[in-house]
Design a protein around this motif. Structure first.
Motif, PDB file in Angstrom:
ATOM      1  N   TYR A 207     -12.791   2.980  -4.184  1.00  0.00           N
ATOM      2  CA  TYR A 207     -11.550   2.471  -3.418  1.00  0.00           C
ATOM      3  C   TYR A 207     -10.546   2.294  -4.547  1.00  0.00           C
ATOM      4  CZ  TYR A 207     -13.382   2.443   1.349  1.00  0.00           C
ATOM      5  OH  TYR A 207     -14.085   2.660   2.558  1.00  0.00           O
ATOM      6  N   VAL A 208     -10.815   1.254  -5.488  1.00  0.00           N
ATOM      7  CA  VAL A 208      -9.761   0.909  -6.253  1.00  0.00           C
ATOM      8  C   VAL A 208      -9.226   2.086  -7.286  1.00  0.00           C
ATOM      9  CG1 VAL A 208      -9.421  -0.701  -8.263  1.00  0.00           C
ATOM     10  CG2 VAL A 208     -10.712  -1.391  -6.369  1.00  0.00           C
ATOM     11  N   GLY A 209     -10.048   2.966  -7.751  1.00  0.00           N
ATOM     12  CA  GLY A 209      -9.779   4.020  -8.657  1.00  0.00           C
ATOM     13  C   GLY A 209      -8.900   5.045  -7.862  1.00  0.00           C
ATOM     14  N   LEU A 210      -9.485   5.501  -6.881  1.00  0.00           N
ATOM     15  CA  LEU A 210      -8.750   6.542  -6.046  1.00  0.00           C
ATOM     16  C   LEU A 210      -7.533   5.940  -5.582  1.00  0.00           C
ATOM     17  CD1 LEU A 210      -9.225   9.397  -5.448  1.00  0.00           C
ATOM     18  CD2 LEU A 210     -10.122   8.471  -3.279  1.00  0.00           C
ATOM     19  N   VAL A 211      -7.460   4.954  -4.951  1.00  0.00           N
ATOM     20  CA  VAL A 211      -6.058   4.438  -4.366  1.00  0.00           C
ATOM     21  C   VAL A 211      -5.255   4.490  -5.438  1.00  0.00           C
ATOM     22  CG1 VAL A 211      -4.833   2.465  -3.473  1.00  0.00           C
ATOM     23  CG2 VAL A 211      -7.094   3.608  -2.246  1.00  0.00           C
ATOM     24  N   THR A 212      -5.632   3.685  -6.646  1.00  0.00           N
ATOM     25  CA  THR A 212      -4.808   3.511  -7.853  1.00  0.00           C
ATOM     26  C   THR A 212      -4.073   4.612  -8.623  1.00  0.00           C
ATOM     27  OG1 THR A 212      -5.851   1.427  -8.433  1.00  0.00           O
ATOM     28  CG2 THR A 212      -4.678   2.426 -10.163  1.00  0.00           C
ATOM     29  N   GLY A 213      -4.990   5.620  -8.639  1.00  0.00           N
ATOM     30  CA  GLY A 213      -4.665   6.901  -9.297  1.00  0.00           C
ATOM     31  C   GLY A 213      -3.558   7.586  -8.241  1.00  0.00           C
ATOM     32  N   MET A 214      -4.017   7.521  -7.093  1.00  0.00           N
ATOM     33  CA  MET A 214      -3.169   8.573  -6.186  1.00  0.00           C
ATOM     34  C   MET A 214      -1.699   7.667  -5.974  1.00  0.00           C
ATOM     35  SD  MET A 214      -4.541  11.306  -5.646  1.00  0.00           S
ATOM     36  CE  MET A 214      -2.942  11.700  -4.819  1.00  0.00           C
ATOM     37  N   GLY A 215      -1.536   6.367  -6.234  1.00  0.00           N
ATOM     38  CA  GLY A 215      -0.685   5.463  -6.132  1.00  0.00           C
ATOM     39  C   GLY A 215       0.382   5.855  -7.276  1.00  0.00           C
ATOM     40  N   PHE A 216      -0.126   5.866  -8.535  1.00  0.00           N
ATOM     41  CA  PHE A 216       0.683   6.514  -9.648  1.00  0.00           C
ATOM     42  C   PHE A 216       0.877   7.794  -9.679  1.00  0.00           C
ATOM     43  CE2 PHE A 216      -1.831   3.051 -12.206  1.00  0.00           C
ATOM     44  CZ  PHE A 216      -0.868   2.262 -12.200  1.00  0.00           C
ATOM     45  N   VAL A 217      -0.002   8.566  -8.975  1.00  0.00           N
ATOM     46  CA  VAL A 217       0.783   9.827  -8.871  1.00  0.00           C
ATOM     47  C   VAL A 217       1.981  10.087  -8.052  1.00  0.00           C
ATOM     48  CG1 VAL A 217      -0.071  12.137  -7.494  1.00  0.00           C
ATOM     49  CG2 VAL A 217      -1.673  11.306  -8.928  1.00  0.00           C
ATOM     50  N   LYS A 218       1.979   9.272  -7.146  1.00  0.00           N
ATOM     51  CA  LYS A 218       3.268   9.177  -6.071  1.00  0.00           C
ATOM     52  C   LYS A 218       4.447   8.767  -6.622  1.00  0.00           C
ATOM     53  CE  LYS A 218       4.658   7.456  -1.365  1.00  0.00           C
ATOM     54  NZ  LYS A 218       5.255   8.794  -0.713  1.00  0.00           N
ATOM     55  N   LEU A 219       4.389   7.718  -7.744  1.00  0.00           N
ATOM     56  CA  LEU A 219       5.292   7.300  -8.616  1.00  0.00           C
ATOM     57  C   LEU A 219       5.736   8.147  -9.598  1.00  0.00           C
ATOM     58  CD1 LEU A 219       4.133   3.474  -9.066  1.00  0.00           C
ATOM     59  CD2 LEU A 219       5.569   4.542  -7.368  1.00  0.00           C
ATOM     60  N   GLY A 220       5.142   9.692  -9.353  1.00  0.00           N
ATOM     61  CA  GLY A 220       5.449  10.550 -10.572  1.00  0.00           C
ATOM     62  C   GLY A 220       4.800  10.601 -11.663  1.00  0.00           C
ATOM     63  N   ASN A 221       3.398  10.093 -11.897  1.00  0.00           N
ATOM     64  CA  ASN A 221       2.676  10.418 -13.073  1.00  0.00           C
ATOM     65  C   ASN A 221       1.593  11.453 -12.767  1.00  0.00           C
ATOM     66  OD1 ASN A 221       3.534   7.718 -14.586  1.00  0.00           O
ATOM     67  ND2 ASN A 221       3.139   6.956 -12.494  1.00  0.00           N
ATOM     68  N   GLU A 222       1.206  11.910 -13.963  1.00  0.00           N
ATOM     69  CA  GLU A 222      -0.228  12.688 -13.587  1.00  0.00           C
ATOM     70  C   GLU A 222      -1.397  12.054 -14.068  1.00  0.00           C
ATOM     71  OE1 GLU A 222       0.249  16.441 -15.946  1.00  0.00           O
ATOM     72  OE2 GLU A 222       2.488  16.207 -15.838  1.00  0.00           O
ATOM     73  N   VAL A 223      -2.478  12.165 -13.282  1.00  0.00           N
ATOM     74  CA  VAL A 223      -3.695  11.419 -13.136  1.00  0.00           C
ATOM     75  C   VAL A 223      -5.052  12.366 -13.400  1.00  0.00           C
ATOM     76  CG1 VAL A 223      -5.174   9.993 -11.844  1.00  0.00           C
ATOM     77  CG2 VAL A 223      -2.427   9.642 -11.982  1.00  0.00           C
ATOM     78  N   ILE A 224      -5.747  12.109 -14.244  1.00  0.00           N
ATOM     79  CA  ILE A 224      -7.194  12.594 -14.353  1.00  0.00           C
ATOM     80  C   ILE A 224      -8.192  11.499 -13.963  1.00  0.00           C
ATOM     81  CG2 ILE A 224      -8.879  13.853 -15.922  1.00  0.00           C
ATOM     82  CD1 ILE A 224      -6.517  14.608 -17.782  1.00  0.00           C
ATOM     83  N   PHE A 225      -8.923  11.782 -12.953  1.00  0.00           N
ATOM     84  CA  PHE A 225     -10.031  10.914 -12.290  1.00  0.00           C
ATOM     85  C   PHE A 225     -11.447  11.363 -13.354  1.00  0.00           C
ATOM     86  CE2 PHE A 225      -7.172  11.152  -8.788  1.00  0.00           C
ATOM     87  CZ  PHE A 225      -6.993   9.685  -8.674  1.00  0.00           C
TER      88      PHE A 225
ATOM     89  N   ALA B  49      -8.557  18.232  -2.715  1.00  0.00           N
ATOM     90  CA  ALA B  49      -7.685  17.354  -2.115  1.00  0.00           C
ATOM     91  C   ALA B  49      -8.289  16.903  -0.834  1.00  0.00           C
ATOM     92  CB  ALA B  49      -6.391  18.243  -1.627  1.00  0.00           C
ATOM     93  N   GLU B  50      -9.749  16.409  -1.010  1.00  0.00           N
ATOM     94  CA  GLU B  50     -10.435  15.725   0.282  1.00  0.00           C
ATOM     95  C   GLU B  50     -10.684  14.248  -0.143  1.00  0.00           C
ATOM     96  OE1 GLU B  50     -13.728  18.080   1.309  1.00  0.00           O
ATOM     97  OE2 GLU B  50     -12.475  19.931   1.580  1.00  0.00           O
ATOM     98  N   PRO B  51     -10.327  13.368   0.453  1.00  0.00           N
ATOM     99  CA  PRO B  51     -10.841  11.831   0.103  1.00  0.00           C
ATOM    100  C   PRO B  51     -12.184  11.648   0.286  1.00  0.00           C
ATOM    101  CG  PRO B  51      -9.474  11.824   2.045  1.00  0.00           C
ATOM    102  CD  PRO B  51      -9.441  13.474   1.477  1.00  0.00           C
ATOM    103  N   PRO B  52     -13.081  11.160  -0.725  1.00  0.00           N
ATOM    104  CA  PRO B  52     -14.420  10.760  -0.526  1.00  0.00           C
ATOM    105  C   PRO B  52     -14.522   9.702   0.231  1.00  0.00           C
ATOM    106  CG  PRO B  52     -13.733  10.557  -2.703  1.00  0.00           C
ATOM    107  CD  PRO B  52     -12.640  11.188  -2.288  1.00  0.00           C
ATOM    108  N   ILE B  53     -13.551   8.774   0.405  1.00  0.00           N
ATOM    109  CA  ILE B  53     -13.632   7.488   1.233  1.00  0.00           C
ATOM    110  C   ILE B  53     -12.530   7.679   2.312  1.00  0.00           C
ATOM    111  CG2 ILE B  53     -14.279   6.086  -0.628  1.00  0.00           C
ATOM    112  CD1 ILE B  53     -11.327   5.392  -0.881  1.00  0.00           C
ATOM    113  N   TYR B  54     -12.854   6.944   3.317  1.00  0.00           N
ATOM    114  CA  TYR B  54     -11.775   6.630   4.453  1.00  0.00           C
ATOM    115  C   TYR B  54     -10.728   5.636   4.243  1.00  0.00           C
ATOM    116  CZ  TYR B  54      -9.398   6.054   9.114  1.00  0.00           C
ATOM    117  OH  TYR B  54      -8.414   6.062   9.798  1.00  0.00           O
ATOM    118  N   GLU B  55      -9.313   5.948   4.280  1.00  0.00           N
ATOM    119  CA  GLU B  55      -8.302   5.189   3.811  1.00  0.00           C
ATOM    120  C   GLU B  55      -7.072   5.579   4.478  1.00  0.00           C
ATOM    121  OE1 GLU B  55      -6.519   1.879   2.929  1.00  0.00           O
ATOM    122  OE2 GLU B  55      -8.659   2.036   2.666  1.00  0.00           O
ATOM    123  N   GLU B  56      -6.494   4.956   5.066  1.00  0.00           N
ATOM    124  CA  GLU B  56      -5.419   5.496   6.066  1.00  0.00           C
ATOM    125  C   GLU B  56      -4.260   6.086   5.135  1.00  0.00           C
ATOM    126  OE1 GLU B  56      -1.781   3.705   8.851  1.00  0.00           O
ATOM    127  OE2 GLU B  56      -3.552   2.392   8.034  1.00  0.00           O
ATOM    128  N   GLY B  57      -3.862   7.251   5.096  1.00  0.00           N
ATOM    129  CA  GLY B  57      -2.633   7.811   4.405  1.00  0.00           C
ATOM    130  C   GLY B  57      -3.269   8.554   3.104  1.00  0.00           C
TER     131      GLY B  57
END
Length: 427
Positions: free
Chosen positions: A10-28, A42-50
């Motif tokens: 939850y924390v890593g994926l949301v944090t990473g995708m949040g940074f992507v939305k802000l214009g950064n490039e992310v490697i998980f 491009a399939e979320p392994p967890i259920y989280e709105e949006g």
């Protein structure tokens, strides 16, 4: 910036995708091949709105790998977002944090450029400097705060609205020691309009624990008052509407019911209790907070038995298995204790949750494999005359509870209006 995220829960994926939305490039970076494959598709392994839409919209700005070297050599900042599960005594298990620090340190040895390591995993005060820092230094042959940056940046994400919380937080807390790391993280978070509090590292670690401990305390306090209100014939929700109007108190987290669960509150409160005892402090209030919460879900069964004294052989419907709505997370869910008690009483349990049934069955096989799972909430109502509401999913407000005995742990107004017999836990 180029960012690497170790751990894609939850924390890593949301944090990473949040940074992507802000214009950064992310490697998980993750060890779970299934998660890696899903993220790369491009399939979320967890259920989280949006989250699913965001991953599709920004596909190409991120990817996942199991290779630390690839991730760290191709990024400027690394966030450690791995789990810190509870041990039986309540202390946190730092195995994954230590492993991540070791692997990061090995790659830092190869880097000439300044790299910032940020601990985002929830760890007790002192962990970043006393556990993570020595491991990084040992395996990199470099010195923290001089050759590489080290910081603590706790997360305050609420499951179900985690993306919204990342992009529109109440505050951003960053624990740093050296000015260069502070400047890099200040730049990284610059697009987010929120108060930014810079502290020392240990203080940042404690802010996370104090925040969660207080919120858990507020809920347990509300439930204790709610239990008293129930016996006095008072609606506790109306009581706390009045209490919450006091600007010193605020109305948030005064939703009385069957208590708190999830991945954070139980783990963090118990860890803080364990740490307090370790340093010879007696956390009287925190222990009471946990005790109230552990008793609270069984209030549902007590109320049910007022109307159905003998549960043996009776079919009982359970609506909701996730610890809260809009997530598939069942960690420390109140549903487990409730269902376990029903089964011990000899009841037949018929359950439904929009997202969490698979996770519940896998996470709690001792009870999860003994219950019947329905395809819809309507099927649960058709199959039984007795219904327990455990999670307040929005769709439960659309149901017709006519003719049913409903024991409600979350205040679903539709049930309150049209059930044959309706009992709320604290109202």
């Amino acid at each position: 910036m180029k960012i690497s995220i170790v751990g894609s829960g939850y924390v890593g994926l949301v944090t990473g995708m949040g940074f992507v939305k802000l214009g950064n490039e992310v490697i998980f970076v993750d060890v779970d091949e299934r998660k890696i494959e899903m993220i790369n598709n491009a399939e979320p392994p967890i259920y989280e709105e949006g989250l699913g839409k965001l991953m599709k919209d920004f596909n190409g700005r991120y990817h996942a790998t199991n290779d630390y070297r690839e991730a760290i050599l191709n990024s400027e900042v690394t966030f450690i977002c791995v789990g810190t599960p509870s041990r039986e005594d309540g202390s946190i298990d730092l195995t994954y944090v230590k492993q991540a620090a070791e692997e990061i340190g090995k790659v830092l040895k190869e880097k000439d450029s300044y790299h910032v390591v940020v601990v985002k995993s929830t760890v007790l005060p002192g962990t970043t400097e006393e556990v993570v820092k020595p491991i990084l230094e040992e395996h990199s042959d470099k010195k923290a705060f001089k050759d590489f940056g080290l910081a603590m940046n706790p997360e305050f994400l609420r499951e179900g609205v985690a993306l919204r919380d990342f992009l529109n937080p109440d505050r951003i807390v960053i624990g740093v020691q050296d000015e260069r790391t502070r400047e890099i993280l200040e730049e990284l978070y610059q697009p987010i309009d929120a108060p930014k509090l810079f502290t020392d590292i240990k203080t940042a670690e404690m802010i996370k624990y104090a925040s969660n401990a207080f919120l858990a305390t507020k809920i347990s306090f509300a439930n204790e008052i709610g239990n008293i209100c129930k016996k006095l014939g008072i609606d506790s929700w109306k009581v706390f509407e009045g209490v919450g109007l006091d600007h010193r108190i605020s109305p948030h987290f005064f939703r009385t019911g069957i208590g708190w669960g999830g991945s954070c509150f139980p783990k963090d409160v118990k860890a803080l209790i364990n740490k307090a005892e370790e340093i010879s402090e007696e956390p009287v209030i925190l222990k009471a907070v946990v005790e109230v919460n552990e008793r609270q879900p069984l209030k549902l069964i007590e109320l049910l038995k007022k109307h159905v004294p003998e549960l043996k052989g009776k079919a009982v419907g359970v609506l909701g298995l996730a610890f809260k709505p809009d997530t598939d997370d069942v960690r420390e869910t109140r549903a487990y204790a409730i269902i376990k008690k029903l089964l011990n009483e000899g009841a037949k349990v018929i359950a439904y949750d929009p997202q969490a049934m698979k996770n519940f069955k896998q996470s709690y096989p001792d009870v999860g494999e003994k219950i019947v799972y329905s395809e819809s909430a309507e099927d649960v109502l058709r199959a039984t005359d007795f219904v327990l509401i455990v999670t307040e999913w929005g769709e439960f407000e659309e149901l017709d509870y006519s003719g049913k005995i409903v024991i409600d742990g979350r205040r679903v107004r539709a049930a309150e209006k049209n059930a044959k017999i309706y009992e709320g836990v604290c109202w």
